[in-house]
Write a protein that holds these residues in place. Sequence first.
Motif, PDB file in Angstrom:
ATOM      1  N   PHE A  67       0.853  -1.196   0.000  1.00 29.00           N
ATOM      2  CA  PHE A  67       0.000   0.000   0.000  1.00 29.00           C
ATOM      3  C   PHE A  67       0.883   1.238   0.000  1.00 29.00           C
ATOM      4  O   PHE A  67       2.068   1.180   0.312  1.00 29.00           O
ATOM      5  N   ARG A  68       0.294   2.375  -0.371  1.00 33.52           N
ATOM      6  CA  ARG A  68       0.951   3.685  -0.307  1.00 33.52           C
ATOM      7  C   ARG A  68       0.061   4.578   0.537  1.00 33.52           C
ATOM      8  O   ARG A  68      -1.153   4.566   0.389  1.00 33.52           O
ATOM      9  N   LEU A  69       0.677   5.381   1.401  1.00 38.41           N
ATOM     10  CA  LEU A  69      -0.091   6.239   2.293  1.00 38.41           C
ATOM     11  C   LEU A  69       0.619   7.568   2.453  1.00 38.41           C
ATOM     12  O   LEU A  69       1.839   7.625   2.597  1.00 38.41           O
ATOM     13  N   GLY A  73       0.355  15.559   3.776  1.00 40.82           N
ATOM     14  CA  GLY A  73       1.447  15.850   2.863  1.00 40.82           C
ATOM     15  C   GLY A  73       2.726  15.078   3.115  1.00 40.82           C
ATOM     16  O   GLY A  73       3.684  15.223   2.377  1.00 40.82           O
ATOM     17  N   LEU A  74       2.757  14.256   4.159  1.00 41.58           N
ATOM     18  CA  LEU A  74       3.932  13.453   4.472  1.00 41.58           C
ATOM     19  C   LEU A  74       3.797  12.084   3.819  1.00 41.58           C
ATOM     20  O   LEU A  74       2.853  11.342   4.105  1.00 41.58           O
ATOM     21  N   GLY A  79       9.389   3.035   6.906  1.00 45.64           N
ATOM     22  CA  GLY A  79       9.426   3.594   8.241  1.00 45.64           C
ATOM     23  C   GLY A  79       8.452   2.962   9.219  1.00 45.64           C
ATOM     24  O   GLY A  79       8.244   3.479  10.315  1.00 45.64           O
ATOM     25  N   TYR A  80       7.863   1.833   8.859  1.00 46.85           N
ATOM     26  CA  TYR A  80       6.877   1.179   9.722  1.00 46.85           C
ATOM     27  C   TYR A  80       7.547   0.168  10.652  1.00 46.85           C
ATOM     28  O   TYR A  80       8.629  -0.327  10.372  1.00 46.85           O
ATOM     29  N   ALA A  81       6.852  -0.125  11.740  1.00 48.67           N
ATOM     30  CA  ALA A  81       7.232  -1.212  12.640  1.00 48.67           C
ATOM     31  C   ALA A  81       6.065  -2.191  12.672  1.00 48.67           C
ATOM     32  O   ALA A  81       4.905  -1.782  12.720  1.00 48.67           O
ATOM     33  N   GLU A 114       7.179   8.208  13.102  1.00 44.64           N
ATOM     34  CA  GLU A 114       7.351   9.584  12.640  1.00 44.64           C
ATOM     35  C   GLU A 114       6.018  10.290  12.445  1.00 44.64           C
ATOM     36  O   GLU A 114       5.852  11.452  12.788  1.00 44.64           O
ATOM     37  N   ALA A 115       5.021   9.558  11.920  1.00 43.61           N
ATOM     38  CA  ALA A 115       3.711  10.145  11.670  1.00 43.61           C
ATOM     39  C   ALA A 115       2.775  10.000  12.873  1.00 43.61           C
ATOM     40  O   ALA A 115       1.697  10.581  12.889  1.00 43.61           O
TER      41      ALA A 115
END
Length: 117
Positions: A67-69, A73-74, A79-81, A114-115
């Motif tokens: 998937f893309r998320l 705007g970020l 960068g996921y865990a 981060e998000a």
Amino acid sequence: MAKPLCNVRFRAGDVPGVRYVSDRLVYDELFTSGRLLTRYWSSDGQVWPEMHYGGLRWKPDQPADVFRLSVNGLDLSGGYAWESASLEPFAGMEERPGHSQDAMHAVVQLRHAEAGI
């Protein structure tokens, strides 16, 4: 007893992932380097042996993400865990006439620090 047409198999360990099987369609995902990626598709029902994946490495610019998320705007590519994976009942199925009350779906929970999601 007849073999079920659908099943889900979760993998844990250093490289977690999920294999979905529906009749003869096999779809396999892996989680590595902060990304949930497509490992392979098979339309003939063949489950590929694990020994085929020891050297599988996706480059950061290869479009293999499941998937893309983007949030505010970020771009949240990578960068996921990996948090968890489980089979969960569909909420509200008992209220829908003609639907099985034991219907399940696969849930993979990822966290993006981060998000904050």
